[in-house]
Design a protein around this motif. Structure first.
Motif, mmCIF file in Angstrom:
data_model
loop_
_atom_site.group_PDB
_atom_site.id
_atom_site.type_symbol
_atom_site.label_atom_id
_atom_site.label_comp_id
_atom_site.label_asym_id
_atom_site.label_seq_id
_atom_site.Cartn_x
_atom_site.Cartn_y
_atom_site.Cartn_z
ATOM 1 N N VAL A 1 0.846 -1.202 0.000
ATOM 2 C CA VAL A 1 0.000 0.000 0.000
ATOM 3 C C VAL A 1 0.877 1.246 0.000
ATOM 4 O O VAL A 1 0.635 2.203 -0.749
ATOM 5 C CB VAL A 1 -0.953 0.004 1.215
ATOM 6 N N GLY A 2 1.915 1.260 0.840
ATOM 7 C CA GLY A 2 2.798 2.417 0.929
ATOM 8 C C GLY A 2 3.534 2.698 -0.372
ATOM 9 O O GLY A 2 3.605 3.838 -0.822
ATOM 10 N N VAL A 3 4.071 1.645 -0.992
ATOM 11 C CA VAL A 3 4.835 1.822 -2.228
ATOM 12 C C VAL A 3 3.926 2.194 -3.398
ATOM 13 O O VAL A 3 4.202 3.126 -4.157
ATOM 14 C CB VAL A 3 5.626 0.536 -2.556
ATOM 15 N N LEU A 4 2.805 1.470 -3.532
ATOM 16 C CA LEU A 4 1.911 1.707 -4.674
ATOM 17 C C LEU A 4 1.165 3.031 -4.591
ATOM 18 O O LEU A 4 0.671 3.529 -5.599
ATOM 19 C CB LEU A 4 0.905 0.551 -4.787
ATOM 20 N N SER A 5 1.094 3.610 -3.385
ATOM 21 C CA SER A 5 0.406 4.903 -3.258
ATOM 22 C C SER A 5 1.143 6.001 -4.029
ATOM 23 O O SER A 5 0.543 7.000 -4.410
ATOM 24 C CB SER A 5 0.286 5.289 -1.783
ATOM 25 N N PHE A 6 2.455 5.794 -4.278
ATOM 26 C CA PHE A 6 3.211 6.755 -5.083
ATOM 27 C C PHE A 6 2.974 6.555 -6.576
ATOM 28 O O PHE A 6 3.295 7.417 -7.386
ATOM 29 C CB PHE A 6 4.710 6.622 -4.791
ATOM 30 N N VAL A 7 2.441 5.383 -6.926
ATOM 31 C CA VAL A 7 2.189 5.055 -8.337
ATOM 32 C C VAL A 7 0.735 5.325 -8.701
ATOM 33 O O VAL A 7 0.440 6.048 -9.661
ATOM 34 C CB VAL A 7 2.540 3.576 -8.620
ATOM 35 N N SER A 8 -0.177 4.723 -7.937
ATOM 36 C CA SER A 8 -1.613 4.874 -8.201
ATOM 37 C C SER A 8 -2.384 4.651 -6.905
ATOM 38 O O SER A 8 -2.304 3.555 -6.317
ATOM 39 C CB SER A 8 -2.063 3.870 -9.267
ATOM 40 N N THR A 9 -3.101 5.658 -6.468
ATOM 41 C CA THR A 9 -3.878 5.508 -5.230
ATOM 42 C C THR A 9 -4.998 4.487 -5.412
ATOM 43 O O THR A 9 -5.398 3.829 -4.453
ATOM 44 C CB THR A 9 -4.480 6.856 -4.801
#
Length: 238
Positions: free
Chosen positions: A180-188
């Motif tokens: 969740v933390g990493v992908l939040s920078f890619v696509s919420t």
């Protein structure tokens, strides 16, 4: 239910991160020393991103001392790493000796190193994978139990069974948090999908904990043991 330890970012979380990193890095890095260095970096990255709490840093130091032996082409030795990390913390802050978190952390790990293997050897009626998990859960409580009883006046009787379910779920929770933390920078939107899955895992932990503590004899309330009782207990453990 004997599962409160999962709320403290400490040795258990660090062990999960280290084991997961070592498993994932094995097919990516063939060179052992590079793999060890990458696992070293993963451990400290988790320690700092989780707030660098004392219990977490303590665990990171122990794992680092263990990994350092491998980097220096020496045989890693867990008891030595445990002893050195304890000595380093006590040299910088001797009052830690009376801190319950310090006591429970080192007593639990030391207890696992001493008792997990012999207990596992006697659980021949269980499957190999389950045998190791049960032996670890049981052994962790042997030396730490007196310190916990003196401080909290309770003996959780369902801790072993509850942890057999909660600890694997905690592994899922940690990695979903990471995604969740990493992908939040890619696509919420994508991160939110893993966030919903995270909610399910946390709900399962809650169900197990409430179910375990609902039993009438899930724990015993006891008085503080006398010095003679403590002495006899440790003699028996020895």
């Amino acid at each position: 239910s004997g599962t409160a330890h999962v709320l403290s970012v400490s040795g258990l979380h660090m062990a999960i991160v280290y084991a997961s990193a070592a498993f994932l890095l094995r097919p990516l890095l063939r060179d052992r020393r590079r793999r060890t260095a990458a696992a070293f970096a993963a451990v400290w990255a988790f320690a700092f991103t989780s707030g660098a709490q004392v219990a977490c840093v303590r665990s990171a130091v122990m794992i680092s001392l263990y990994l350092l032996a491998d980097l220096l082409r020496r045989e890693p030795d867990a008891p030595t790493a445990l002893s050195l990390s304890a000595a380093l913390f006590l040299l910088t802050s001797p009052d830690l000796l009376y801190d319950v978190s310090f006591q429970l952390s080192f007593l639990s790990i030391g207890s696992i190193l001493l008792f997990a293997e012999p207990i596992g050897d006697r659980l021949t009626f269980l499957r190999r994978g389950l045998r190791g998990a049960v032996a670890t859960s049981l052994s962790a409580q042997i030396l730490s139990l007196p310190a916990a009883v003196v401080r909290f006046h309770a003996v959780p009787l369902v801790a072993t069974l509850a942890n057999l379910v909660v600890v694997p779920l905690l592994t899922v929770v940690l990695w979903l948090c990471f995604l969740v933390g990493v992908l939040s920078f890619v696509s919420t939107g994508i991160a939110a999908l893993f966030g919903h899955a995270l909610a399910v895992a946390i709900d399962l932990v809650r169900i197990v904990v409430h179910g375990a503590s609902a039993f009438r004899f899930s724990s015993l309330t006891v008085v503080s043991p006398t010095p003679w009782a403590l002495a006899l207990y440790f003699v028996a453990a020895l």
